[in-house]
Design a protein around this motif. Structure first.
Motif, PDB file in Angstrom:
ATOM      1  N   SER A   1       0.835  -1.207   0.000  1.00 16.32           N
ATOM      2  CA  SER A   1       0.000   0.000   0.000  1.00 16.32           C
ATOM      3  C   SER A   1       0.869   1.257   0.000  1.00 16.32           C
ATOM      4  O   SER A   1       0.442   2.309  -0.466  1.00 16.32           O
TER       5      SER A   1
ATOM      6  N   LEU B   1       1.502   2.896  -3.354  1.00 14.72           N
ATOM      7  CA  LEU B   1       0.442   3.706  -3.961  1.00 14.72           C
ATOM      8  C   LEU B   1       0.786   5.190  -3.874  1.00 14.72           C
ATOM      9  O   LEU B   1       0.275   6.001  -4.631  1.00 14.72           O
TER      10      LEU B   1
ATOM     11  N   GLN C   1      -6.495  10.487  -7.410  1.00 11.98           N
ATOM     12  CA  GLN C   1      -6.026   9.302  -6.710  1.00 11.98           C
ATOM     13  C   GLN C   1      -6.142   8.069  -7.612  1.00 11.98           C
ATOM     14  O   GLN C   1      -5.244   7.244  -7.656  1.00 11.98           O
TER      15      GLN C   1
ATOM     16  N   ARG D   1      -3.165   5.598  -8.949  1.00 11.14           N
ATOM     17  CA  ARG D   1      -3.167   4.147  -8.701  1.00 11.14           C
ATOM     18  C   ARG D   1      -3.004   3.356  -9.995  1.00 11.14           C
ATOM     19  O   ARG D   1      -2.299   2.361 -10.013  1.00 11.14           O
TER      20      ARG D   1
ATOM     21  N   ASP E   1      -1.273  -6.046   1.358  1.00  8.94           N
ATOM     22  CA  ASP E   1      -2.386  -5.188   1.763  1.00  8.94           C
ATOM     23  C   ASP E   1      -2.832  -4.218   0.688  1.00  8.94           C
ATOM     24  O   ASP E   1      -3.353  -3.159   0.987  1.00  8.94           O
ATOM     25  N   VAL E   2      -2.602  -4.576  -0.569  1.00  6.50           N
ATOM     26  CA  VAL E   2      -2.809  -3.575  -1.599  1.00  6.50           C
ATOM     27  C   VAL E   2      -4.074  -3.848  -2.404  1.00  6.50           C
ATOM     28  O   VAL E   2      -4.704  -2.925  -2.920  1.00  6.50           O
TER      29      VAL E   2
ATOM     30  N   GLU F   1      -7.066  -1.943  -1.604  1.00  9.54           N
ATOM     31  CA  GLU F   1      -6.972  -0.511  -1.891  1.00  9.54           C
ATOM     32  C   GLU F   1      -7.323  -0.194  -3.345  1.00  9.54           C
ATOM     33  O   GLU F   1      -7.479   0.963  -3.706  1.00  9.54           O
TER      34      GLU F   1
ATOM     35  N   ASP G   1      -9.788  -0.561  -6.714  1.00  2.02           N
ATOM     36  CA  ASP G   1     -11.194  -0.834  -6.986  1.00  2.02           C
ATOM     37  C   ASP G   1     -11.319  -2.129  -7.808  1.00  2.02           C
ATOM     38  O   ASP G   1     -10.331  -2.666  -8.284  1.00  2.02           O
TER      39      ASP G   1
ATOM     40  N   THR H   1      -4.159 -10.150   3.266  1.00  2.00           N
ATOM     41  CA  THR H   1      -5.431  -9.447   3.364  1.00  2.00           C
ATOM     42  C   THR H   1      -6.048  -9.687   4.741  1.00  2.00           C
ATOM     43  O   THR H   1      -5.710 -10.667   5.414  1.00  2.00           O
TER      44      THR H   1
END
Lengths: 371, 167
Positions: free
Chosen positions: A119, A122, A286, A290, A318-319, A322, A324, A345
């Motif tokens: 993350s 990003l 944003q 991404r 953990d991405v 984040e 969509d 996750t």
């Protein structure tokens, strides 16, 4: 390449944990601070000898222990590589490859290749230039391990030169000037090597990233990656780059004596990203940023694969949550079963059912991994 | 050590004490010596016109083992490293320049290990000595019995840099 097993001993919150990977995708699920990212970090260390979370080995060793160890069996086209990295509290690391203790740790690089996507990445577009330099350096070390050595040498020269500049004062002697000239030459020699390699890798990465970017953004946007070295980069002859470097040092000589620090060199480089000719940092939404980072990461995978000749690992820390759904799917489509992927996750809810069926799912709780 | 005869241990302890008390530095070349001027500097059958410059006394011992070199030495006592507060003034450099400028020296061989600090020291000393004599530096390359195929890139690059015409 395929990571078959990983064995962590006294590493972070793992006392003694063996993990066997038995599918191209492994999902590590668990609450926060249970050890999911620690596991990915251990793979990152095998790939780069560095962690993006800490530079101190004592942070990596379990509390109260004197040493920690990461061992792995990695299947490559030419056979299985047994890797081990032993970390010690307050002493040097030992790197062992196929049972042989390596005299130089640099020789460990290039065995396991991995692209890390967390993350934190990003923010690559918006964060400071230092983060972007670390990004390009990490990629380079995997493509040409000798770069790790060059960068380390450059850093040593930089520190020595800065120390000399700090000693600069009213009573500076001729010897000071002679010494500085020698450090200038060393800085220019090693610095040009860094600059030339960074420029070269970005040139190779750009077209691949552009292709991905066009695909992900739906053919509407055009990405440009521009290397902004602190020294003007002339094509061709390395001697010209060195001369340009020395000229630039000359120009900033007085400023350096006042600020007591080195103002010229690749430690001040930056990389600019533009989308449709506007700087992504200032104007990109944003979502656009991404898309850009996703395209970069996919390009890294492809570039490493084409240079090394085998698909590298992908570490998704953990991405996914984040991104969509449409970007998630694009990422998953791109990797399919080609790149072994380790995913962390907190919830399985956001994963597609078809995806969950083809993945190995491991629970992580308080430093213990269970199927 | 505990299993050794008592006399042997006593002799060793005495030797260590003597070394500690008696060994100092040669006033000419700064190599370890029990006398004001060391054996190598005093030797009459060694060449006086060549000086080999090294960082440490251990390097003198290593070079002596080769029995290849018949000249004299000069021990700098370290390497230039601003981070550690070591500049040329902290090393035996001015005495070296004095020796080279006053004596009849035909060649100064810089035998300093290749590292960032080693290279800087070599370049610095080289610049100071050049007005007085021919300055050379030892070659770096492949170890004896080393296979080209297995040499690391850094060593190979150094070896290529220092290549010579076949004679």
């Amino acid at each position: 390449m395929y990571l078959k097993t990983l064995h962590l001993k006294h590493f972070r919150n793992y006392s003694d944990q063996r993990v066997e990977f038995c599918a191209p995708k492994t999902i590590l699920v668990g609450d926060n601070a249970q050890g999911k990212s620690n596991l990915l970090e251990s793979v990152e260390l095998l790939a780069t000898l560095k962690s993006h979370r800490t530079s101190r080995d004592r942070d990596l060793i379990q509390d109260g222990e004197a040493w920690g160890q990461i061992s792995a069996a990695l299947e490559r086209e030419l056979g299985v590589a047994e890797m081990a990295l032993i970390l010690r509290n307050g002493s040097r690391r030992t790197a062992v490859l196929n049972g042989e203790k390596l005299r130089r740790q640099m020789d460990f690089l290039g065995t396991l290749n991995a692209v890390q996507f967390s993350s934190l990445d990003l923010d690559l577009v918006r964060s400071g230039p230092g983060e972007r330099r670390i990004w390009v350096d990490t990629l380079l070390m995997q493509l040409e391990p000798v770069y790790a050595y060059i960068l380390q040498q450059y850093t040593t020269v930089l520190k020595q030169r800065n120390a000399l500049l700090r000693q600069w004062g009213e009573n500076s002697t001729a010897s000071h000037t002679t010494q500085l000239a020698i450090w200038d030459a060393q800085l220019a020699t090693l610095g040009s090597r860094v600059i030339r390699r960074r420029s070269r890798v970005l040139k190779r990465l750009t077209p691949i990233a552009q292709t991905w970017h066009t695909a992900i953004s739906g053919h509407t946007e055009e990405l440009q990656i521009r290397y902004a070295p602190s020294v003007p980069l002339t094509e061709g002859d390395p001697a010209l780059v060195q001369q340009a470097f020395l000229d630039k040092i000359q120009q900033r000589a007085i400023a350096e004596q006042h600020q007591h620090t080195t103002l010229v060199g690749p430690h001040r480089d930056d990389i600019d990203f533009t989308i449709n000719d506007t700087p992504a940092r200032q104007y990109g939404s944003q979502g656009q940023q991404r898309t850009l980072v996703l395209a970069l990461k996919l390009a890294e995978l492809k570039l490493i694969e084409s240079v090394v000749g085998e698909p590298p690992l992908l570490l998704l820390d953990d991405v996914l949550a984040e991104l969509d759904l449409s970007r998630q799917n694009q990422l998953l489509d791109a990797i399919q079963d080609r790149y072994q992927t380790l995913i962390t996750t907190t919830h399985l809810g956001s994963f597609d059912a078809q995806w969950l069926n083809s993945s190995q799912i491991l629970q992580v709780k308080a430093g213990v991994v269970t199927p | 050590m505990l299993k050794r005869p008592e006399l042997e241990v006593k002799a060793l302890a005495q030797a260590l004490m003597e070394a500690k008390l008696q060994v100092g530095h040669c006033s000419v070349c700064f190599h370890l010596s029990a006398d004001p001027v060391c054996e190598i500097c005093r030797a009459v059958n060694r060449e006086n016109q060549t000086i080999c410059v090294v960082a440490d006394s251990r390097d003198v011992i290593a070079l002596e083992k080769t029995r290849e070199y018949r000249g004299k030495y000069h021990v700098l006592g370290g390497l230039i490293s601003p981070m550690d507060g070591i500049g040329p003034e902290q090393l035996n450099i001015s005495s070296l320049v004095h020796r080279v400028s006053k004596e009849d020296i035909h060649e100064a061989i810089l035998a300093i290990s290749p590292s960032i600090e080693g290279d800087t020291t070599t370049l610095y000393v080289g610049q100071l000595l050049k007005p007085f004599t021919k300055v050379t530096r030892i070659a770096f390359g492949l170890p004896m019995g080393g296979d080209l195929e297995y040499a690391d890139e850094v060593t190979l690059a150094r070896a290529l840099e220092g290549r010579r015409e076949l004679d």
